[in-house]
Every structure is written in C-alpha cells, then in structure tokens.
Design an enzyme around this catalytic site. Sequence first.
Site, PDB file in Angstrom:
ATOM      1  N   PHE A   8       1.310  -1.376   0.302  1.00 40.41           N
ATOM      2  CA  PHE A   8       0.316   0.321  -0.208  1.00 40.41           C
ATOM      3  C   PHE A   8       1.231   1.199  -0.023  1.00 40.41           C
ATOM      4  CE2 PHE A   8      -2.622  -2.812   1.937  1.00 40.41           C
ATOM      5  CZ  PHE A   8      -3.903  -2.769   1.535  1.00 40.41           C
ATOM      6  N   ASP A   9       0.386   2.446  -0.860  1.00 36.89           N
ATOM      7  CA  ASP A   9       0.687   3.353  -0.551  1.00 36.89           C
ATOM      8  C   ASP A   9       0.068   3.921   0.927  1.00 36.89           C
ATOM      9  OD1 ASP A   9       1.904   6.364  -1.768  1.00 36.89           O
ATOM     10  OD2 ASP A   9       0.149   7.136  -1.743  1.00 36.89           O
ATOM     11  N   PHE A  10       0.896   4.993   1.495  1.00 39.76           N
ATOM     12  CA  PHE A  10      -0.011   5.481   2.497  1.00 39.76           C
ATOM     13  C   PHE A  10      -0.717   6.940   2.363  1.00 39.76           C
ATOM     14  CE2 PHE A  10       0.524   7.441   6.884  1.00 39.76           C
ATOM     15  CZ  PHE A  10      -0.037   6.259   7.826  1.00 39.76           C
ATOM     16  N   ASP A 163      -2.983   5.782  -4.896  1.00 40.04           N
ATOM     17  CA  ASP A 163      -3.878   7.346  -5.437  1.00 40.04           C
ATOM     18  C   ASP A 163      -3.487   8.163  -6.512  1.00 40.04           C
ATOM     19  OD1 ASP A 163      -3.382  10.033  -3.236  1.00 40.04           O
ATOM     20  OD2 ASP A 163      -1.833   7.878  -3.578  1.00 40.04           O
TER      21      ASP A 163
END
Length: 213
Positions: A8-10, A163
């Site tokens: 995951f990106d954060f 995102d």
Amino acid sequence: MQMKALLFDFDGTLLDTNELIIQTFMHVLEERFPGQYSPKDCIKFIGPSLKETFEQITPNEVDEMIEKYRQWNHEHHDELITEFDGVLPTLEKLKEQGVRMAIVSTKRRDTIKKGLELMGATSFFEFLIGIDDVNHVKPHPEPVLLAIEKLGVAKEDVMMIGDNYHDIEAGKNAGVKTAGVAWSIKGEEFLKQYQPNYILQHMTDLLQIVKES
C-alpha cells in the site's frame, strides 16, 4: 488460490492527508511566492517526492524548502488528517485471512509511523519502506522490488495499491498487479489512463479481489 501480499501507498490511499499536504505547500509557497499559488495548484504536488517537487519550483533552495515543509507539516499533522472509510475494518479482515501487507511510500519512515499510530493500524503491516530506504522512489520499481524481496513471495502473488500514477507505474515496472483508488484527489479518470488492473471504489473491494486473484 488467493493473492498473498498487498503493498500500500500511504498518503491519499490509507490516510487522507490531502488537506494537510495542500495546506503545508500553501504555507511554504505563500511565504516564498506571495499570491502565486492556489490550493488547486498544489494538487499536482501530491504524489512526487518533496525533492522532485522543490527541484522544479526552487532548484537553488531545495533542502531549505523541504525543511520548512516538514516542520509545518509535522506541527499540524494530527489536526488535519482523517481516515478513509472502511480502511481499518478491511485491513483487519485481510490480516485475518493471512494476507501479508506492507507500506511502500515516498514519505520518510518516521512520518509514516506517526500516521499509522494515529490510525491504530501499525500492527497490520510487516514493514514500511520509505524514502530513506531506497535510492530511487516510485515510479522507479526499486521500492516495490525491495518489498517483494523482504516478503519472499513471487511477483504474481503481489499487488501495489495507490492513489497516484507513481504507484501504478512502480507496480507495473516491478512486474506486479496494480490497483488505483477511486478516492484519489486526482480522480478515478486520471488513474484509469495508467491502466491499473483494478480500480477500488471502496476499500472493501479488496476483499473480493484478493479472493479471486
């Protein structure tokens, strides 16, 4: 056979830091270039590393601007962040199902840790990869490849979720599946241009995707 690992990106993916980032950029840019930038202008700075952004805006003052950014951002972090809907319950279910998870971000590790602690999400992730762990940030594949190496899983069992186009491109460059999140501040249509394998309309979509993959 379900997917084994999710990266995951954060910012903007698990934690809504958009308002924090925009206000921080507005603070440092307004001081340096009064009246020249609007909050809308700052949206394009979400995603790239601070170094990359300030090299374009103030090439002779990169370190100074990064320091000012980090100081204001740190001071206002807790008051300006919010959680995206469904993130924590979904992470909990994924963990229960034995899916392995890690964070791959362009932020510093201490800032990621701060956000995870505030969310109460630290225990869901095996490790974090931040800007201080790599020589090249996303969209370069290095951070994703490092995460795969640490997990010790096959590329076909991994998905990168984010995102921004940096996340999707980094995943593709590393040879893993990719997913964009429809709640990205840049919009679902923007992400679709980069042809991720999936677009998540809601965090819970992951539960089905993991089962089917």
